[in-house]
Design a protein around this motif. Structure first.
Motif, PDB file in Angstrom:
ATOM      1  N   PHE A 199       0.856  -1.173   0.000  1.00  0.00           N
ATOM      2  CA  PHE A 199       0.000   0.000   0.000  1.00  0.00           C
ATOM      3  C   PHE A 199       0.903   1.239   0.000  1.00  0.00           C
ATOM      4  CE2 PHE A 199      -2.426   3.299   2.234  1.00  0.00           C
ATOM      5  CZ  PHE A 199      -3.622   3.262   1.528  1.00  0.00           C
ATOM      6  N   PRO A 200       0.565   2.324  -0.683  1.00  0.00           N
ATOM      7  CA  PRO A 200      -0.720   2.634  -1.317  1.00  0.00           C
ATOM      8  C   PRO A 200      -0.848   2.185  -2.772  1.00  0.00           C
ATOM      9  CG  PRO A 200       0.667   4.566  -1.368  1.00  0.00           C
ATOM     10  CD  PRO A 200       1.461   3.504  -0.644  1.00  0.00           C
ATOM     11  N   SER A 202      -1.282  -0.832  -3.869  1.00  0.00           N
ATOM     12  CA  SER A 202      -2.312  -1.861  -4.024  1.00  0.00           C
ATOM     13  C   SER A 202      -3.194  -1.933  -2.791  1.00  0.00           C
ATOM     14  CB  SER A 202      -1.660  -3.222  -4.284  1.00  0.00           C
ATOM     15  OG  SER A 202      -1.104  -3.756  -3.113  1.00  0.00           O
ATOM     16  N   TRP A 203      -4.435  -2.346  -3.038  1.00  0.00           N
ATOM     17  CA  TRP A 203      -5.363  -2.605  -1.952  1.00  0.00           C
ATOM     18  C   TRP A 203      -6.487  -3.505  -2.477  1.00  0.00           C
ATOM     19  CZ3 TRP A 203      -5.482   2.000  -4.651  1.00  0.00           C
ATOM     20  CH2 TRP A 203      -6.703   2.398  -5.208  1.00  0.00           C
ATOM     21  N   GLU A 205     -10.368  -3.669  -2.803  1.00  0.00           N
ATOM     22  CA  GLU A 205     -11.559  -2.828  -2.779  1.00  0.00           C
ATOM     23  C   GLU A 205     -12.798  -3.691  -2.540  1.00  0.00           C
ATOM     24  OE1 GLU A 205     -13.996   0.020  -2.582  1.00  0.00           O
ATOM     25  OE2 GLU A 205     -12.002   0.694  -3.270  1.00  0.00           O
ATOM     26  N   PHE A 218      -9.382   4.016  -2.157  1.00  0.00           N
ATOM     27  CA  PHE A 218      -9.213   3.294  -0.904  1.00  0.00           C
ATOM     28  C   PHE A 218     -10.080   3.910   0.195  1.00  0.00           C
ATOM     29  CE2 PHE A 218      -7.189   2.606   3.226  1.00  0.00           C
ATOM     30  CZ  PHE A 218      -7.099   1.222   3.221  1.00  0.00           C
ATOM     31  N   ASP A 222     -11.645  -1.110   3.252  1.00  0.00           N
ATOM     32  CA  ASP A 222     -10.795  -1.847   2.312  1.00  0.00           C
ATOM     33  C   ASP A 222      -9.544  -2.368   3.009  1.00  0.00           C
ATOM     34  OD1 ASP A 222     -12.625  -1.247   0.317  1.00  0.00           O
ATOM     35  OD2 ASP A 222     -11.584   0.606  -0.240  1.00  0.00           O
ATOM     36  N   LYS A 224      -5.431  -2.964   3.055  1.00  0.00           N
ATOM     37  CA  LYS A 224      -4.196  -2.413   2.519  1.00  0.00           C
ATOM     38  C   LYS A 224      -3.278  -3.518   1.989  1.00  0.00           C
ATOM     39  CE  LYS A 224      -3.974   1.678   5.534  1.00  0.00           C
ATOM     40  NZ  LYS A 224      -3.142   2.411   6.535  1.00  0.00           N
TER      41      LYS A 224
END
Length: 301
Positions: A199-200, A202-203, A205, A218, A222, A224
């Motif tokens: 993160f940030p 990818s996360w 959702e 985000f 969600d 992290k």
């Protein structure tokens, strides 16, 4: 050409060595009746290519309808469930649970459920055996840098301490993935095999409609990154193995140019059925990768 001939000869020698070294035939059953990926289809969403590679690894494949059997056959070394879209009856879940309690080996791939949740009872089963499925769509912004959609994470982070991925390198494409997290259970060892960037970038959702409408941002609910996309568990008490994939698309025909995707799948099956000796073997029939480039690189060219 000459290279093709050498590759085929090398593959034939490897197949003979594998057969000679094994003490028995290895039987893999695959479930039918729940909208799973079609092994006979040559279409983009079919898995004809994957099943041919499994057969090339000298594994025997048999379909199984869980509603028509009293239990998983005793000669089954492993069971695979590839992207079910229709729900399982409780009697089918009980059959799977009994199989795992008796030391069975199960691979199952899920994907984001866009509307109604039809697979709640099988999610509960994998959670009981150590892997919790989180209905979501994993977004990885770093994927866009390499010319791919953000919902098709390009993964290069593998667990170097597990035999499946110990010597694994390169990239895999994991389209439309959901997140996996460990569930706290005694006697179970959980291992993340494949995961996204941090993160940030990818996360996961949880509001799937936001992703499909292109408005994913985000939020508090969600997860992290890094997000686990493929995980395994080993149950010490039952001596059973479980692998869950959050993507049910990374092994379809549409990705047959991505050799790492299929090498990874075959590695997982080899570990699942206690045939780990072939993991270290090169697979000459799986050596082609399509190159992805970014928009800026395309403009430069």
């Amino acid at each position: 050409g000459e290279d093709t001939g050498n590759s085929l000869r090398e593959q034939n020698v490897q197949h003979k060595l594998i057969k000679d070294l094994r003490n028995k035939n290895i039987n893999i059953y695959y479930s039918i009746g729940h909208g799973e990926a079609d092994p006979s289809s040559r279409e983009q969403k079919g898995v004809n290519f994957l099943f041919q590679k499994i057969k090339d690894s000298n594994y025997s494949l048999f379909p199984i309808d869980l509603l028509k059997v009293k239990g998983i056959p005793s000669n089954a070394d492993g069971l695979i469930i590839l992207g079910p879209k229709k729900g399982f009856l409780d009697v089918e879940i009980n059959t799977l649970k009994k199989y795992l309690i008796k030391g069975g080996n199960l691979f199952i791939s899920f994907g984001p459920e866009m509307s109604d949740k039809k697979l709640s009872n099988i999610y509960a089963l994998t959670k009981e055996f150590g892997i919790e499925f989180v209905n979501s769509i994993v977004v990885d912004r770093l994927a866009t840098v390499q010319g791919s959609n953000a919902t098709i994470p390009i993964v290069t982070d593998y667990n170097s301490n597990h035999s499946i991925t110990k010597s694994f390198s390169g990239r895999t494409l994991m389209p439309l993935s959901s997140a996996l997290i460990p569930s706290v259970n005694k006697n179970i060892t959980y291992t993340s095999l494949v995961r996204t960037s941090k993160f940030p970038a990818s996360w996961a959702e949880k509001n799937i409609k936001d992703v499909t409408s292109g408005k994913a941002v985000f939020g508090d609910k969600d997860l992290k990154g890094p997000i686990d996309l493929i995980s395994s568990t080993y149950h010490q008490k039952y001596n059973s193995k479980l692998i869950v994939s959050g993507s049910s698309s990374f092994f379809i025909n549409g990705y047959e140019t991505q050799s790492n995707n299929f090498n990874l799948f075959l590695n997982m099956i080899s570990w699942l059925v206690d045939d780990e000796g072939v993991i270290s073997l090169n697979r000459p029939g799986l050596s082609n990768d399509r190159i992805f480039i970014s928009v800026s690189q395309e403009m430069l060219i």
